[in-house]
Design a protein around this motif. Structure first.
Motif, short mmCIF file in Angstrom:
data_model
loop_
_atom_site.label_atom_id
_atom_site.label_comp_id
_atom_site.label_asym_id
_atom_site.label_seq_id
_atom_site.Cartn_x
_atom_site.Cartn_y
_atom_site.Cartn_z
N VAL A 43 -51.39 49.74 12.94
CA VAL A 43 -51.46 48.50 12.16
C VAL A 43 -50.09 47.84 12.24
O VAL A 43 -49.05 48.50 12.16
CB VAL A 43 -51.86 48.78 10.70
CG1 VAL A 43 -53.29 49.26 10.63
CG2 VAL A 43 -50.95 49.81 10.06
N GLU A 44 -50.11 46.53 12.39
CA GLU A 44 -48.87 45.79 12.60
C GLU A 44 -48.83 44.58 11.69
O GLU A 44 -49.82 43.85 11.54
CB GLU A 44 -48.74 45.37 14.06
CG GLU A 44 -47.49 44.58 14.38
CD GLU A 44 -47.47 44.13 15.83
OE1 GLU A 44 -46.94 44.89 16.67
OE2 GLU A 44 -48.00 43.04 16.12
N ALA A 45 -47.68 44.37 11.05
CA ALA A 45 -47.43 43.17 10.25
C ALA A 45 -46.36 42.34 10.96
O ALA A 45 -45.26 42.85 11.22
CB ALA A 45 -46.98 43.53 8.85
N ARG A 46 -46.70 41.11 11.27
CA ARG A 46 -45.75 40.20 11.94
C ARG A 46 -45.25 39.19 10.93
O ARG A 46 -46.04 38.47 10.30
CB ARG A 46 -46.44 39.49 13.11
CG ARG A 46 -45.54 38.51 13.86
CD ARG A 46 -46.33 37.81 14.95
NE ARG A 46 -45.51 36.91 15.73
CZ ARG A 46 -45.28 35.64 15.42
NH1 ARG A 46 -45.85 35.12 14.32
NH2 ARG A 46 -44.51 34.88 16.16
N VAL A 47 -43.96 39.15 10.75
CA VAL A 47 -43.32 38.27 9.77
C VAL A 47 -42.53 37.21 10.53
O VAL A 47 -41.74 37.53 11.43
CB VAL A 47 -42.39 39.07 8.84
CG1 VAL A 47 -41.62 38.14 7.92
CG2 VAL A 47 -43.19 40.08 8.04
N ALA A 48 -42.75 35.95 10.17
CA ALA A 48 -42.04 34.84 10.82
C ALA A 48 -41.60 33.84 9.76
O ALA A 48 -42.32 33.60 8.78
CB ALA A 48 -42.92 34.17 11.87
N PHE A 49 -40.44 33.24 9.96
CA PHE A 49 -39.92 32.23 9.03
C PHE A 49 -38.77 31.49 9.69
O PHE A 49 -38.25 31.91 10.74
CB PHE A 49 -39.46 32.88 7.72
CG PHE A 49 -38.53 34.04 7.91
CD1 PHE A 49 -37.16 33.86 8.09
CD2 PHE A 49 -39.02 35.34 7.91
CE1 PHE A 49 -36.31 34.92 8.29
CE2 PHE A 49 -38.17 36.42 8.11
CZ PHE A 49 -36.82 36.22 8.29
N GLN A 105 -37.19 33.09 13.07
CA GLN A 105 -37.04 34.53 13.07
C GLN A 105 -38.41 35.20 13.05
O GLN A 105 -39.33 34.74 12.37
CB GLN A 105 -36.25 34.97 11.83
CG GLN A 105 -34.89 34.32 11.68
CD GLN A 105 -33.92 34.79 12.75
OE1 GLN A 105 -33.59 35.97 12.82
NE2 GLN A 105 -33.47 33.86 13.58
N VAL A 106 -38.53 36.28 13.82
CA VAL A 106 -39.76 37.06 13.88
C VAL A 106 -39.41 38.54 13.71
O VAL A 106 -38.60 39.08 14.47
CB VAL A 106 -40.53 36.84 15.20
CG1 VAL A 106 -41.80 37.68 15.21
CG2 VAL A 106 -40.86 35.38 15.40
N LEU A 261 -41.91 38.13 0.68
CA LEU A 261 -41.04 37.30 -0.14
C LEU A 261 -39.74 37.09 0.62
O LEU A 261 -39.06 38.06 0.99
CB LEU A 261 -40.76 37.96 -1.49
CG LEU A 261 -41.99 38.29 -2.36
CD1 LEU A 261 -41.57 39.07 -3.59
CD2 LEU A 261 -42.72 37.01 -2.75
N VAL A 262 -39.40 35.80 0.88
CA VAL A 262 -38.21 35.48 1.67
C VAL A 262 -37.34 34.51 0.90
O VAL A 262 -37.83 33.49 0.39
CB VAL A 262 -38.60 34.88 3.04
CG1 VAL A 262 -37.35 34.70 3.91
CG2 VAL A 262 -39.61 35.76 3.75
N ARG A 267 -41.30 27.96 5.54
CA ARG A 267 -42.52 28.28 6.26
C ARG A 267 -42.66 29.77 6.58
O ARG A 267 -42.81 30.16 7.74
CB ARG A 267 -42.62 27.46 7.53
CG ARG A 267 -42.72 25.96 7.29
CD ARG A 267 -43.22 25.25 8.52
NE ARG A 267 -42.36 25.46 9.66
CZ ARG A 267 -42.69 25.11 10.91
NH1 ARG A 267 -43.88 24.57 11.14
NH2 ARG A 267 -41.85 25.31 11.91
N PRO A 268 -42.56 30.63 5.56
CA PRO A 268 -42.78 32.06 5.84
C PRO A 268 -44.24 32.32 6.19
O PRO A 268 -45.16 31.77 5.58
CB PRO A 268 -42.38 32.74 4.53
CG PRO A 268 -42.59 31.69 3.49
CD PRO A 268 -42.29 30.38 4.14
N GLU A 269 -44.45 33.16 7.18
CA GLU A 269 -45.79 33.51 7.62
C GLU A 269 -45.88 35.01 7.82
O GLU A 269 -44.91 35.66 8.22
CB GLU A 269 -46.13 32.80 8.95
CG GLU A 269 -46.14 31.29 8.88
CD GLU A 269 -46.39 30.66 10.24
OE1 GLU A 269 -46.54 31.44 11.21
OE2 GLU A 269 -46.43 29.43 10.33
#
Length: 506
Positions: A43-49, A105-106, A261-262, A267-269
């Motif tokens: 399982v993978e969580a991809r965080v981008a902002f 950032q990713v 939470l950033v 535009r956090p995704e």
């Protein structure tokens, strides 16, 4: 006292062996069958902002001892960031920090999970919650709805199930209809249910998780409901009211909050992905033992070099063959040349195969026996005679291998795997029996040795048995216990019952 001592020793060996096997199977998950595989999911969580300037902190909720699953491995992909993980209330969080980020950032979090059903410690009871201050007309509707649900339920779990069913009913009554929002999301439904349960002073919380499928590039988190029945948290389906989680549901975080939470970012995704893998069950069990800090694997054969492991896969079957010999000699009554010669011959059969091994063994022993009778006329001493037999046996083995190779019979090449010293001792022993007793006795013992070797070979090549002995070498304690018991056997042998059947009373 001696018999009691042996009995206690045997029981101790059996108990130790079975306890270790049960622990390794039920706790660590070692497989009982060869080539067994275990399903697991990545399982993978991809965080981008996009940073908005200044030092940045990103916090991501992580799975923490999810019910029904265990975490084998975790990886964080976050170049240039400081990383810490800590417990924040009911959730475990990863915290990424950096001072001067620039550009989009990713970040990635990746975990490998597997099914693991185990006893979980009972959480403390949070106690009854405070009744919300409903405004009218919601107060009157909530009290009427809760009274109706209470009359149709028996405990906290059934109370929550009936309430959820009423809120999802196609034709709700006027009290329930007041709390139903058209096109409400799952999270909104859970929030409404939690607020109504608070009116009955029942503690409840929102749970978020993802469904583990074979492959999903975009796995949407699902909101679930949990209520505390004063003993444990019970999951409730927010659509149907049934208790329990669906199959392959991985709990990710708790509470009515966002998973990401950033600070100082736009535009956090966050997106989730799932893929299913199949791993060897032994590899998974070893990783599980390391996570559990189990010392059992430290003393397993899997820590040895592969070449040494392959050697022990063969050697560990020797005690099994020895038990077969004890059984056939002491209980059945088959006569053999020596005690362990049939086991060593059986090991040689693993390479030559059974039929080819029997033919080659018979041929080399027959030729060697003829040479041994010739050496008898030379009146040699024992040691030089044995040395001469060994030399002749090696020459015969080399000659037969060369001849079989020229004839295209490749099985003859494996003749070199026969234990030459055992062959020499067999020839010497057979010749002595031939001279001191009779040719019939010598042939009978020779055929008995071949029969025992063949039976041992057929048992020792069993893949299931080989797997069990190698993965659970403590099973050799059971083999030892059975051997000790057979060492006290003083009854009739089966061959003796046939031999003296004429003496049986009419």
């Amino acid at each position: 006292m001696k018999r009691l001592h042996l009995t206690l020793l045997v029981l101790g060996l059996l108990a130790t062996s079975l306890a270790l096997v049960v622990y390794k199977v039920n706790v660590l998950g070692f497989p009982l069958k060869p080539a067994q595989t275990v399903d697991n999911w990545v399982v993978e969580a991809r965080v981008a902002f996009e940073p908005s300037g200044g030092a940045l902190t990103a916090r991501l909720a992580l799975p923490d001892d999810p019910p029904g699953f265990g975490i084998l491995d975790e990886n964080f992909i976050s170049r240039g960031y400081g990383l810490t993980t800590a417990q924040q209330g009911e959730n475990r969080e990863a915290q990424w920090t950096t001072r001067t980020p620039s550009g989009r950032q990713v970040l990635y979090y990746r975990a490998t999970v597997y099914e693991l059903n185990r006893e979980r410690p009972a959480p403390p009871y949070p106690g009854p919650v405070s009744v919300p201050d409903y405004d009218e007309p919601y107060r009157s509707a909530a009290l009427a709805l809760l009274d109706s649900v209470r009359d149709r339920s028996a405990d906290i779990t059934s109370f929550a199930s009936v309430l959820v069913s009423d809120l999802n009913s196609p034709a709700p009554d006027e009290n329930a209809a007041l709390f139903i929002q058209r096109n409400a999301s799952d999270a909104d439904k859970v929030r409404t249910t939690i607020e109504l349960l608070a009116g009955a002073r029942i503690p409840a919380r929102m749970v978020h998780g993802i469904t583990l499928t074979d492959w999903a590039r975009q796995a949407a988190p699902l909101a679930w409901l949990e209520v505390h029945n004063t003993r444990e948290w019970v999951p409730i389906n927010p659509h149907t009211g049934t208790a329990g989680y669906p199959d392959n549901f991985l709990v990710w975080w708790y509470g009515d909050r966002e998973p990401l939470l950033v600070d100082r970012a736009n535009r956090p995704e966050i997106s989730f992905a799932v893929t299913r893998n199949i791993h060897d069950a032994i590899d998974v069990a070893e990783q599980r033992a390391q996570l559990m800090d189990s010392r059992v694997v430290d003393f397993s054969l899997f820590g040895l070099p592969v070449q040494t492991q392959n050697m022990y896969r063969v050697l560990l079957m020797v005690p099994v063959g020895a038990l077969i010999i004890v059984l056939l000699r002491n209980v059945v009554g088959i006569q053999t040349f020596g005690t362990f010669m049939p086991v060593l011959i059986a090991l040689s059969f693993r390479e030559t195969q059974l039929l080819g091994g029997i033919i080659l063994f018979t041929l080399i022993v027959s030729l060697g026996l003829a040479i041994r009778f010739y050496l008898e006329h030379l009146k040699l001493l024992l040691v030089p005679r044995l040395a001469s037999v060994v030399i002749v046996v090696i020459m015969l083995m080399a000659g037969i291998s060369i001849l079989s190779h020229n004839l295209g019979i490749e099985q003859g090449l494996s003749l070199a795997l026969f234990p030459m010293v055992i062959l020499a001792m067999t020839i010497e022993r057979m010749s002595l029996v031939w001279e001191e007793h009779s040719p019939a006795d010598a042939i009978k013992q020779g055929l008995g040795s071949l029969a025992v070797a063949a039976v041992s070979y057929l048992i020792m090549i069993n893949r299931q048995l080989e797997h069990l002995i190698f993965v659970f070498p403590e099973l050799l304690l059971i083999v030892l216990a059975l051997t000790l018991l057979l060492g006290r056997y003083t009854g009739y042998r089966l061959t003796e019952l046939l031999r003296f059947r004429a003496l049986k009373a009419p």
